[in-house]
Design a protein around this motif. Sequence first.
Motif, PDB file in Angstrom:
ATOM      1  N   TYR A 152     -11.393  15.291  -9.340  1.00  0.00           N
ATOM      2  CA  TYR A 152      -9.959  15.368  -9.633  1.00  0.00           C
ATOM      3  C   TYR A 152      -9.185  14.332  -8.818  1.00  0.00           C
ATOM      4  CZ  TYR A 152     -10.847  19.876 -11.927  1.00  0.00           C
ATOM      5  OH  TYR A 152     -11.295  20.862 -12.755  1.00  0.00           O
ATOM      6  N   TYR A 153      -9.652  14.067  -7.605  1.00  0.00           N
ATOM      7  CA  TYR A 153      -8.991  13.056  -6.771  1.00  0.00           C
ATOM      8  C   TYR A 153      -9.070  11.684  -7.434  1.00  0.00           C
ATOM      9  CZ  TYR A 153      -7.941  10.202  -2.640  1.00  0.00           C
ATOM     10  OH  TYR A 153      -7.392   9.304  -1.776  1.00  0.00           O
ATOM     11  N   LEU A 154     -10.250  11.350  -7.996  1.00  0.00           N
ATOM     12  CA  LEU A 154     -10.403  10.060  -8.665  1.00  0.00           C
ATOM     13  C   LEU A 154      -9.494   9.968  -9.882  1.00  0.00           C
ATOM     14  CD1 LEU A 154     -14.275   9.528  -8.523  1.00  0.00           C
ATOM     15  CD2 LEU A 154     -12.524   8.359  -7.183  1.00  0.00           C
ATOM     16  N   GLN A 155      -9.418  11.056 -10.639  1.00  0.00           N
ATOM     17  CA  GLN A 155      -8.528  11.054 -11.801  1.00  0.00           C
ATOM     18  C   GLN A 155      -7.070  10.839 -11.389  1.00  0.00           C
ATOM     19  OE1 GLN A 155      -9.853  14.882 -13.662  1.00  0.00           O
ATOM     20  NE2 GLN A 155      -9.814  13.667 -15.535  1.00  0.00           N
ATOM     21  N   THR A 156      -6.656  11.534 -10.338  1.00  0.00           N
ATOM     22  CA  THR A 156      -5.268  11.410  -9.888  1.00  0.00           C
ATOM     23  C   THR A 156      -4.990  10.018  -9.348  1.00  0.00           C
ATOM     24  OG1 THR A 156      -5.313  13.754  -9.292  1.00  0.00           O
ATOM     25  CG2 THR A 156      -3.508  12.436  -8.422  1.00  0.00           C
ATOM     26  N   MET A 157      -5.932   9.469  -8.584  1.00  0.00           N
ATOM     27  CA  MET A 157      -5.741   8.146  -8.006  1.00  0.00           C
ATOM     28  C   MET A 157      -5.663   7.073  -9.090  1.00  0.00           C
ATOM     29  SD  MET A 157      -8.050   6.323  -5.052  1.00  0.00           S
ATOM     30  CE  MET A 157      -9.426   6.046  -6.162  1.00  0.00           C
TER      31      MET A 157
ATOM     32  N   PHE B  82       9.691   7.329  -6.933  1.00  0.00           N
ATOM     33  CA  PHE B  82       9.029   7.820  -5.720  1.00  0.00           C
ATOM     34  C   PHE B  82       7.526   7.898  -6.000  1.00  0.00           C
ATOM     35  CE2 PHE B  82       7.445  11.419  -3.192  1.00  0.00           C
ATOM     36  CZ  PHE B  82       7.773  10.971  -1.918  1.00  0.00           C
ATOM     37  N   VAL B  83       6.718   7.380  -5.074  1.00  0.00           N
ATOM     38  CA  VAL B  83       5.266   7.388  -5.235  1.00  0.00           C
ATOM     39  C   VAL B  83       4.713   8.657  -4.595  1.00  0.00           C
ATOM     40  CG1 VAL B  83       3.100   6.182  -4.780  1.00  0.00           C
ATOM     41  CG2 VAL B  83       5.182   4.872  -5.214  1.00  0.00           C
ATOM     42  N   LEU B  84       4.153   9.529  -5.412  1.00  0.00           N
ATOM     43  CA  LEU B  84       3.595  10.783  -4.908  1.00  0.00           C
ATOM     44  C   LEU B  84       2.289  10.534  -4.163  1.00  0.00           C
ATOM     45  CD1 LEU B  84       4.082  13.117  -8.002  1.00  0.00           C
ATOM     46  CD2 LEU B  84       5.366  13.174  -5.866  1.00  0.00           C
ATOM     47  N   PRO B  85       2.061  11.217  -3.055  1.00  0.00           N
ATOM     48  CA  PRO B  85       0.744  11.142  -2.411  1.00  0.00           C
ATOM     49  C   PRO B  85      -0.311  11.780  -3.305  1.00  0.00           C
ATOM     50  CG  PRO B  85       2.406  12.079  -0.926  1.00  0.00           C
ATOM     51  CD  PRO B  85       3.008  12.034  -2.286  1.00  0.00           C
ATOM     52  N   VAL B  86      -1.521  11.226  -3.301  1.00  0.00           N
ATOM     53  CA  VAL B  86      -2.591  11.780  -4.125  1.00  0.00           C
ATOM     54  C   VAL B  86      -2.885  13.217  -3.713  1.00  0.00           C
ATOM     55  CG1 VAL B  86      -4.983  11.502  -4.829  1.00  0.00           C
ATOM     56  CG2 VAL B  86      -3.560   9.485  -4.472  1.00  0.00           C
ATOM     57  N   ALA B  87      -2.901  13.461  -2.401  1.00  0.00           N
ATOM     58  CA  ALA B  87      -3.219  14.807  -1.914  1.00  0.00           C
ATOM     59  C   ALA B  87      -2.152  15.822  -2.265  1.00  0.00           C
ATOM     60  CB  ALA B  87      -3.407  14.774  -0.391  1.00  0.00           C
ATOM     61  N   ALA B  88      -0.951  15.358  -2.627  1.00  0.00           N
ATOM     62  CA  ALA B  88       0.108  16.302  -2.980  1.00  0.00           C
ATOM     63  C   ALA B  88      -0.207  17.050  -4.261  1.00  0.00           C
ATOM     64  CB  ALA B  88       1.438  15.569  -3.118  1.00  0.00           C
ATOM     65  N   MET B  89      -1.108  16.526  -5.087  1.00  0.00           N
ATOM     66  CA  MET B  89      -1.506  17.233  -6.298  1.00  0.00           C
ATOM     67  C   MET B  89      -2.221  18.536  -5.966  1.00  0.00           C
ATOM     68  SD  MET B  89      -0.479  15.671  -9.040  1.00  0.00           S
ATOM     69  CE  MET B  89      -1.550  16.318 -10.306  1.00  0.00           C
ATOM     70  N   ASN B  90      -2.776  18.626  -4.761  1.00  0.00           N
ATOM     71  CA  ASN B  90      -3.412  19.888  -4.357  1.00  0.00           C
ATOM     72  C   ASN B  90      -2.414  21.036  -4.341  1.00  0.00           C
ATOM     73  OD1 ASN B  90      -5.541  18.193  -3.977  1.00  0.00           O
ATOM     74  ND2 ASN B  90      -5.973  18.798  -1.871  1.00  0.00           N
TER      75      ASN B  90
ATOM     76  N   VAL C 193      -3.594  -2.913  -4.252  1.00  0.00           N
ATOM     77  CA  VAL C 193      -3.142  -2.935  -5.632  1.00  0.00           C
ATOM     78  C   VAL C 193      -4.300  -2.506  -6.518  1.00  0.00           C
ATOM     79  CG1 VAL C 193      -2.178  -4.328  -7.489  1.00  0.00           C
ATOM     80  CG2 VAL C 193      -1.483  -4.751  -5.125  1.00  0.00           C
ATOM     81  N   LEU C 194      -4.079  -1.427  -7.290  1.00  0.00           N
ATOM     82  CA  LEU C 194      -5.113  -0.894  -8.162  1.00  0.00           C
ATOM     83  C   LEU C 194      -4.637  -0.943  -9.599  1.00  0.00           C
ATOM     84  CD1 LEU C 194      -6.087   2.317  -6.123  1.00  0.00           C
ATOM     85  CD2 LEU C 194      -7.207   0.086  -6.068  1.00  0.00           C
ATOM     86  N   LEU C 195      -5.597  -1.105 -10.518  1.00  0.00           N
ATOM     87  CA  LEU C 195      -5.314  -1.093 -11.944  1.00  0.00           C
ATOM     88  C   LEU C 195      -5.591   0.317 -12.454  1.00  0.00           C
ATOM     89  CD1 LEU C 195      -4.374  -3.189 -14.055  1.00  0.00           C
ATOM     90  CD2 LEU C 195      -6.781  -3.439 -14.732  1.00  0.00           C
ATOM     91  N   VAL C 196      -4.538   1.066 -12.814  1.00  0.00           N
ATOM     92  CA  VAL C 196      -4.673   2.484 -13.160  1.00  0.00           C
ATOM     93  C   VAL C 196      -4.082   2.741 -14.537  1.00  0.00           C
ATOM     94  CG1 VAL C 196      -4.548   3.138 -10.733  1.00  0.00           C
ATOM     95  CG2 VAL C 196      -2.463   3.143 -12.115  1.00  0.00           C
ATOM     96  N   SER C 197      -4.331   3.935 -15.047  1.00  0.00           N
ATOM     97  CA  SER C 197      -3.762   4.349 -16.325  1.00  0.00           C
ATOM     98  C   SER C 197      -2.281   4.657 -16.156  1.00  0.00           C
ATOM     99  CB  SER C 197      -4.510   5.588 -16.842  1.00  0.00           C
ATOM    100  OG  SER C 197      -3.870   6.131 -17.975  1.00  0.00           O
TER     101      SER C 197
END
Length: 452
Positions: A204-209, A218-226, A296-300
């Motif tokens: 799930y972390y990879l999906q969120t990232m 505002f950029v949400l922290p990945v861990a905030a999805m927990n 810099v990452l290429l994400v969906s």
Amino acid sequence: VVAFPFEDIYIDRRHILHTLTKREQKIVFYFALLTASLGIGGVRAIVCPLSAYNLEDCGPKELLSFFNWFYWLINLNSAVVFVSISYIQQSVARNLGFLIPFVSILMAMITIHMLRGEMIYKPKTDSSLLTTFGVIASALRTCCVRYRYFSGGVTNWLDHAKENYGGQYSETQVESTKSLARLFPFFAFQILYRTCIMQIPSGYYLQTMNSNLHFSGFVLPVAAMNVISIVPLLILVPILECINSCLFSSKSSGHYATIYIVVGQLSAALSVMVAGFSEIHRKHFPQVEQTLSEEVLLVSSMPCFHLAPQYILLGVAEALVTPSCSLLSFRLVPERIRGISMHFLTLFNGAGCFMGAFFVQTAHAGTQGNWFPHLLHEGKLERFFFFLASLMMVNTLGFWTIAHRYNNLNRDYTSEFRGSLPEEKLLKHEKAIKHYDSVLESSPILSPMEKT
């Protein structure tokens, strides 16, 4: 320890606080992970049993209420941590993300030291973990020596450890170990469930990232999805308390606890399945650039909130399964080994984490990176989720077939052991003789014919 060498800290432009290379920083980081895991394991194995020892005289209903609110407080604390510290670490300074827990742990150690006199619990001398392992080892050794007599004379292989059958342990110690051994299938069925829960910091972390974390500038922290997985638990616990007060009775409490576990495991299986469909859905969105931790990452471009259903389902599973598992582990064994039973539950939960890591590594190696790719949009992560969901469904059905063994939470193990020991039978016999003599002495004078 990790906070300072994590990145260069300048006193001024000519002086650097440390001169560690990247390789040395990685060594320090992994050493810190090892020590943190040892500390977390010790806390989880001790704090909850220590708190529940004060409720040994309470019934199953009160115990379930205790475990519900115990884990509710833990998750409330986790929600605060994931919102605050994860944001500071990702958006402000990575150093502070390590320094804040360090200061809080230091304050906790000082507090525990000040209150240590009120937190000491001294278990009975014959209820140690070494005694439990000793009973198992003694029974196995005797079985190996007398393998041809295994089917005769004893109803359980652990009976070989009893003094009556050539062992060196009392009947009470062996019977306590037997009650713990009956829980091993129950513990084993929690391993795969814990593997599903561990998808939050892995799959799930990879999906969120790799999803769009921008929300109103505002950029949400990945861990905030927990937090999305914690909110259902915070909401469900008060609701479950109302349900328990209406439905629970002294005879049916174990039945409802096993139902909670089955429904929770089904929710976990459904969560992993939804994650597979979410992964397919995520690939239909065009890719955009996103900056995380100065990279810099290429994400969906799919908003990360589209992943909320799978987090919510896991939160529902935790609200149902974890308190019920603690209740059964604590209640279905004698008082003398309840702490050991809780330790074994923690041990099997840890085994689920290792099982999850093993599945990820096996899926990555067996599919040559297709199921767990380095670039998520180029692989088939959804196949891994569907495979794990199918395993979890089989696991849930397997637990349902044996759930009836753990429905009786009002079994009195103390009275079951008492009276079966030869010395206690002899003591009762002596008391009966004394009582009979006292009756004769206090009776009226007998006639000569009655005396004869």
